[in-house]
Design a protein around this motif. Sequence first.
Motif, PDB file in Angstrom:
ATOM      1  N   LEU A  59       0.482  -8.846  -9.358  1.00 21.64           N
ATOM      2  CA  LEU A  59      -0.623  -8.238  -8.623  1.00 21.64           C
ATOM      3  C   LEU A  59      -1.857  -8.095  -9.496  1.00 21.64           C
ATOM      4  N   SER A  60      -1.676  -7.713 -10.744  1.00 17.61           N
ATOM      5  CA  SER A  60      -2.827  -7.541 -11.641  1.00 17.61           C
ATOM      6  C   SER A  60      -3.536  -8.865 -11.910  1.00 17.61           C
ATOM      7  N   ARG A  61      -2.780  -9.974 -11.886  1.00 16.82           N
ATOM      8  CA  ARG A  61      -3.385 -11.282 -12.171  1.00 16.82           C
ATOM      9  C   ARG A  61      -3.998 -11.932 -10.935  1.00 16.82           C
ATOM     10  N   HIS A  62      -3.479 -11.603  -9.761  1.00 14.01           N
ATOM     11  CA  HIS A  62      -3.939 -12.281  -8.537  1.00 14.01           C
ATOM     12  C   HIS A  62      -4.345 -11.274  -7.459  1.00 14.01           C
ATOM     13  N   ARG A  63      -4.915 -10.160  -7.858  1.00 12.89           N
ATOM     14  CA  ARG A  63      -5.222  -9.080  -6.921  1.00 12.89           C
ATOM     15  C   ARG A  63      -6.114  -9.532  -5.776  1.00 12.89           C
ATOM     16  N   HIS A  64      -7.171 -10.255  -6.073  1.00 14.37           N
ATOM     17  CA  HIS A  64      -8.120 -10.640  -5.026  1.00 14.37           C
ATOM     18  C   HIS A  64      -7.446 -11.530  -3.975  1.00 14.37           C
ATOM     19  N   GLU A  65      -6.661 -12.503  -4.426  1.00 12.24           N
ATOM     20  CA  GLU A  65      -5.989 -13.400  -3.478  1.00 12.24           C
ATOM     21  C   GLU A  65      -4.979 -12.638  -2.631  1.00 12.24           C
ATOM     22  N   LEU A  66      -4.207 -11.773  -3.243  1.00 10.67           N
ATOM     23  CA  LEU A  66      -3.191 -11.025  -2.509  1.00 10.67           C
ATOM     24  C   LEU A  66      -3.816 -10.034  -1.528  1.00 10.67           C
ATOM     25  N   GLN A  67      -4.915  -9.403  -1.935  1.00  9.03           N
ATOM     26  CA  GLN A  67      -5.591  -8.487  -1.018  1.00  9.03           C
ATOM     27  C   GLN A  67      -6.160  -9.230   0.191  1.00  9.03           C
ATOM     28  N   SER A  68      -6.651 -10.441  -0.023  1.00  4.59           N
ATOM     29  CA  SER A  68      -7.191 -11.217   1.093  1.00  4.59           C
ATOM     30  C   SER A  68      -6.112 -11.620   2.082  1.00  4.59           C
ATOM     31  N   ASN A  69      -4.849 -11.511   1.670  1.00  2.60           N
ATOM     32  CA  ASN A  69      -3.744 -11.895   2.545  1.00  2.60           C
ATOM     33  C   ASN A  69      -2.882 -10.710   2.982  1.00  2.60           C
ATOM     34  N   GLY A  70      -3.407  -9.492   2.856  1.00  4.09           N
ATOM     35  CA  GLY A  70      -2.741  -8.355   3.475  1.00  4.09           C
ATOM     36  C   GLY A  70      -2.152  -7.313   2.563  1.00  4.09           C
ATOM     37  N   MET A  71      -2.315  -7.456   1.237  1.00  3.24           N
ATOM     38  CA  MET A  71      -1.863  -6.398   0.338  1.00  3.24           C
ATOM     39  C   MET A  71      -2.930  -5.301   0.304  1.00  3.24           C
ATOM     40  N   ARG A  72      -2.509  -4.044   0.487  1.00  2.82           N
ATOM     41  CA  ARG A  72      -3.452  -2.928   0.480  1.00  2.82           C
ATOM     42  C   ARG A  72      -2.917  -1.816  -0.403  1.00  2.82           C
ATOM     43  N   VAL A  73      -3.837  -1.073  -0.983  1.00  2.00           N
ATOM     44  CA  VAL A  73      -3.471   0.104  -1.767  1.00  2.00           C
ATOM     45  C   VAL A  73      -3.955   1.335  -1.015  1.00  2.00           C
ATOM     46  N   LEU A  74      -3.014   2.205  -0.633  1.00  2.00           N
ATOM     47  CA  LEU A  74      -3.333   3.402   0.144  1.00  2.00           C
ATOM     48  C   LEU A  74      -3.522   4.602  -0.774  1.00  2.00           C
ATOM     49  N   ARG A  75      -4.473   5.444  -0.411  1.00  2.00           N
ATOM     50  CA  ARG A  75      -4.738   6.654  -1.191  1.00  2.00           C
ATOM     51  C   ARG A  75      -5.107   7.803  -0.245  1.00  2.00           C
ATOM     52  N   ASP A  76      -5.028   9.011  -0.766  1.00  4.35           N
ATOM     53  CA  ASP A  76      -5.511  10.221  -0.090  1.00  4.35           C
ATOM     54  C   ASP A  76      -4.896  10.376   1.309  1.00  4.35           C
ATOM     55  N   SER A  77      -5.730  10.639   2.319  1.00  6.21           N
ATOM     56  CA  SER A  77      -5.223  10.941   3.656  1.00  6.21           C
ATOM     57  C   SER A  77      -4.515   9.740   4.277  1.00  6.21           C
ATOM     58  N   GLU A  78      -5.012   8.541   3.996  1.00  4.63           N
ATOM     59  CA  GLU A  78      -4.363   7.338   4.527  1.00  4.63           C
ATOM     60  C   GLU A  78      -2.947   7.213   3.982  1.00  4.63           C
ATOM     61  N   LEU A  79      -2.774   7.545   2.705  1.00  3.29           N
ATOM     62  CA  LEU A  79      -1.451   7.492   2.091  1.00  3.29           C
ATOM     63  C   LEU A  79      -0.538   8.559   2.696  1.00  3.29           C
ATOM     64  N   ARG A  80      -1.050   9.769   2.891  1.00  2.63           N
ATOM     65  CA  ARG A  80      -0.231  10.847   3.457  1.00  2.63           C
ATOM     66  C   ARG A  80       0.235  10.504   4.862  1.00  2.63           C
ATOM     67  N   ASN A  81      -0.656   9.964   5.677  1.00  3.26           N
ATOM     68  CA  ASN A  81      -0.276   9.601   7.044  1.00  3.26           C
ATOM     69  C   ASN A  81       0.749   8.474   7.050  1.00  3.26           C
ATOM     70  N   PHE A  82       0.571   7.506   6.161  1.00  7.70           N
ATOM     71  CA  PHE A  82       1.499   6.378   6.104  1.00  7.70           C
ATOM     72  C   PHE A  82       2.891   6.843   5.685  1.00  7.70           C
ATOM     73  N   LYS A  83       2.940   7.736   4.685  1.00  6.44           N
ATOM     74  CA  LYS A  83       4.232   8.273   4.238  1.00  6.44           C
ATOM     75  C   LYS A  83       4.932   9.023   5.368  1.00  6.44           C
ATOM     76  N   LYS A  84       4.162   9.815   6.094  1.00  2.00           N
ATOM     77  CA  LYS A  84       4.741  10.623   7.165  1.00  2.00           C
ATOM     78  C   LYS A  84       5.358   9.747   8.249  1.00  2.00           C
ATOM     79  N   LEU A  85       4.698   8.629   8.573  1.00  2.00           N
ATOM     80  CA  LEU A  85       5.149   7.784   9.660  1.00  2.00           C
ATOM     81  C   LEU A  85       6.209   6.771   9.238  1.00  2.00           C
ATOM     82  N   ASN A  86       6.207   6.375   7.958  1.00  2.00           N
ATOM     83  CA  ASN A  86       7.039   5.246   7.559  1.00  2.00           C
ATOM     84  C   ASN A  86       8.049   5.524   6.460  1.00  2.00           C
TER      85      ASN A  86
END
Length: 344
Positions: A59-86
């Motif tokens: 991920l550190s070497r190919h972050r831009h390519e992986l993000q363009s294809n659906g890899m996301r990093v969740l933080r703060d409220s988005e992370l809390r909601n995702f944890k609660k649901l999944n």
Amino acid sequence: MIEESVLLESRTLRSGVLERTDVLDRVKALSLLPDGLHVTTAMVAAYFEVAETVVNNLLSRHRHELQSNGMRVLRDSELRNFKKLNLSSYGRPQPRSALAIWSRRAVLNVAMLLRDSEVARQVRVYLLDMEHLARTQPVDNPGLTEPVPLDVRIDQRITHILGRTVVPMFNALIASSGEHRRELIELREDIENVERRMCRHHERLATPEGENPAENVGSTLKAMTWQAFEQHVAGLLRRDGCTDVVVRQTRSDRGIDITGLTADGRTVAVRCRNRSGRRTVPHADLQKFAGAARVLHRVDLALFVATCGFSHESRAIADLTGVVTVDREEVEAWTAGVRLKALR
């Protein structure tokens, strides 16, 4: 045929085959989070049978390519909601300030970057085998033994351009236009009518003489089992540009049969109902699906696809909750080649 090792070096080649996410399940079952769309970094590592640090280094070497294809990093409220649901069903999630989640497309991307994994190598080999077969088949129509005539290929290309380029362009113009909005809507309807006529024309050409194309499509749908119908709808979604399409093949998931992403990145959940005769979809089915899609999973687009009609109560619930209903006539047109409006 391209060697599988070439995928490790060429991003262009990787981009050309990223739609074939079904290859992942053909090589090895990929477990998904309850949303049916994502996996965590630990789950990616488990799939490829490598350490989690290996995936993080990739991920550190190919972050831009992986993000363009659906890899996301969740933080703060988005992370809390995702944890609660999944993540609640996975025990008490460990506290953390960020969490990387991966779409199936991003996982396939990893398979084309990961060198020291036998599973990744098998995915690459299988992927290129499928691509080679697709490219070497003279016609993607098992009913024809001769090459498709040039004028038919041109008609098919025109239909593709109308559905994938011209209509979306008009959608964007309508959304941003004020003064000429009505004229643009009328022009879009004219283009959609042309697209529908061309799709029906192609269907007639592919139907043996003496048979009715509409009856042929209807009888084919009627003969499908519920499992086959779900696979059929999944194929239509992929044909119309959806990615990460997953068929759950279960009757115990709160009414959601298929999940995926539209071509423009919206999350989609689909309920399939294959009902013959004059029966309609009962309102209880709509309520159950609307609750799962809109409240529990919060998807952007909820589709209820049925080979019958919908009762007045069902349509009222659909209107109230924002569920898009696709009845028998629309399913037949969709099958014949007309792109579903909700996916445009």
